[in-house]
Motif scaffolding. Structure first.
Motif, PDB file in Angstrom:
ATOM      1  N   ILE A  36       0.856  -1.183   0.000  1.00 42.57           N
ATOM      2  CA  ILE A  36       0.000   0.000   0.000  1.00 42.57           C
ATOM      3  C   ILE A  36       0.889   1.228   0.000  1.00 42.57           C
ATOM      4  N   TRP A  37       0.658   2.109  -0.962  1.00 40.57           N
ATOM      5  CA  TRP A  37       1.372   3.385  -1.043  1.00 40.57           C
ATOM      6  C   TRP A  37       0.430   4.467  -0.540  1.00 40.57           C
ATOM      7  N   ALA A  38       0.865   5.196   0.479  1.00 41.06           N
ATOM      8  CA  ALA A  38       0.065   6.270   1.066  1.00 41.06           C
ATOM      9  C   ALA A  38       0.618   7.619   0.616  1.00 41.06           C
ATOM     10  N   PHE A  39      -0.297   8.515   0.313  1.00 42.50           N
ATOM     11  CA  PHE A  39       0.035   9.861  -0.136  1.00 42.50           C
ATOM     12  C   PHE A  39      -0.679  10.865   0.757  1.00 42.50           C
ATOM     13  N   ASP A  40      -0.120  12.078   0.827  1.00 44.91           N
ATOM     14  CA  ASP A  40      -0.835  13.154   1.494  1.00 44.91           C
ATOM     15  C   ASP A  40      -1.516  14.017   0.431  1.00 44.91           C
ATOM     16  N   ASN A  77      -8.876  -7.013   2.256  1.00 44.75           N
ATOM     17  CA  ASN A  77      -8.974  -7.135   3.715  1.00 44.75           C
ATOM     18  C   ASN A  77      -7.596  -7.122   4.359  1.00 44.75           C
ATOM     19  N   ALA A  78      -6.634  -7.785   3.726  1.00 46.68           N
ATOM     20  CA  ALA A  78      -5.265  -7.778   4.244  1.00 46.68           C
ATOM     21  C   ALA A  78      -4.691  -6.368   4.220  1.00 46.68           C
ATOM     22  N   ALA A  79      -4.972  -5.611   3.174  1.00 52.50           N
ATOM     23  CA  ALA A  79      -4.479  -4.239   3.073  1.00 52.50           C
ATOM     24  C   ALA A  79      -5.056  -3.370   4.195  1.00 52.50           C
ATOM     25  N   VAL A  80      -6.355  -3.487   4.434  1.00 50.20           N
ATOM     26  CA  VAL A  80      -6.996  -2.732   5.509  1.00 50.20           C
ATOM     27  C   VAL A  80      -6.388  -3.119   6.858  1.00 50.20           C
ATOM     28  N   ARG A  81      -6.163  -4.401   7.094  1.00 47.80           N
ATOM     29  CA  ARG A  81      -5.565  -4.884   8.351  1.00 47.80           C
ATOM     30  C   ARG A  81      -4.143  -4.348   8.527  1.00 47.80           C
ATOM     31  N   GLU A  82      -3.339  -4.426   7.463  1.00 52.02           N
ATOM     32  CA  GLU A  82      -1.948  -3.965   7.559  1.00 52.02           C
ATOM     33  C   GLU A  82      -1.873  -2.465   7.824  1.00 52.02           C
ATOM     34  N   ASP A  95     -11.755   2.936   0.593  1.00 52.22           N
ATOM     35  CA  ASP A  95     -10.720   3.981   0.568  1.00 52.22           C
ATOM     36  C   ASP A  95      -9.497   3.578  -0.249  1.00 52.22           C
ATOM     37  N   LEU A  96      -9.405   2.303  -0.579  1.00 46.68           N
ATOM     38  CA  LEU A  96      -8.232   1.791  -1.289  1.00 46.68           C
ATOM     39  C   LEU A  96      -8.458   1.792  -2.794  1.00 46.68           C
TER      40      LEU A  96
END
Length: 177
Positions: A36-40, A77-82, A95-96
């Motif tokens: 998962i890559w998070a951005f602002d 689901n794994a992405a949300v958990r991580e 949101d993903l």
């Protein structure tokens, strides 16, 4: 109890059985993970600083968040958990943004850790409040570093040894971030 992971055939199809994470990496069994890559809001990219006590790639900068898909679980689901475990961020599957699937093979720790995986890549945007409340998971993440795309590629060019290599992810970042 050790995390159980669904094993795949080399072509990415289910092999029909699960086993413990240790065996998966000791024998180089194919399995699924998520990145998962998070951005602002300014399009800066969040990198996690992997814990110095991690078995593989300790102390290196890595994707914002990543992890194995547990046996019987789904990628999203794994992405949300991580996200919740590694960053302390509570997101829903809506949101993903799913980006792509990639395949990666690597031999680490002198050959004692074989990482053969198919991984799904997601993108999220963090709110200012979420950014202020980021919490690194002890033993997994030592901290966070924000970089613009340009800063990342300049630092990666000068010091590639400070980053976990994800060529397909980095290609996407170069073209789309």
């Amino acid at each position: 109890m050790e995390e159980q992971i669904d094993v795949l055939n080399a072509d990415g199809t289910p092999a029909g059985f699960s086993c413990g994470r240790g065996k998966v990496h000791a024998e180089g069994l194919w399995h699924r993970t998520v990145h998962i890559w998070a951005f602002d809001s300014n399009r800066r990219i969040l990198f996690q600083l992997r814990s110095r006590v991690k078995e593989n790639n300790p102390g290196l900068l890595d994707t914002s968040c990543a992890g194995h898909i547990s046996a019987g679980d789904s990628s999203v689901n794994a992405a949300v958990r991580e996200l919740r475990e590694e960053l302390g961020v509570h997101k829903s599957s809506r949101d993903l943004e799913y980006l792509f699937e990639a395949k990666h093979e690597s031999v680490l720790n002198g050959g004692s850790y074989l990482d053969n995986e198919y991984y799904d890549v997601y993108r999220i945007t963090l709110s200012d409040d979420e950014i202020k409340s980021l919490v690194p998971q002890p033993g997994e993440v030592d901290g966070f570093v924000w970089m613009t795309r340009e800063e990342f590629f300049a630092k990666h060019k000068l010091h590639p040894e400070k980053f976990v290599e994800h060529p397909k992810d980095y290609c996407w970042l170069e073209e789309n971030a």
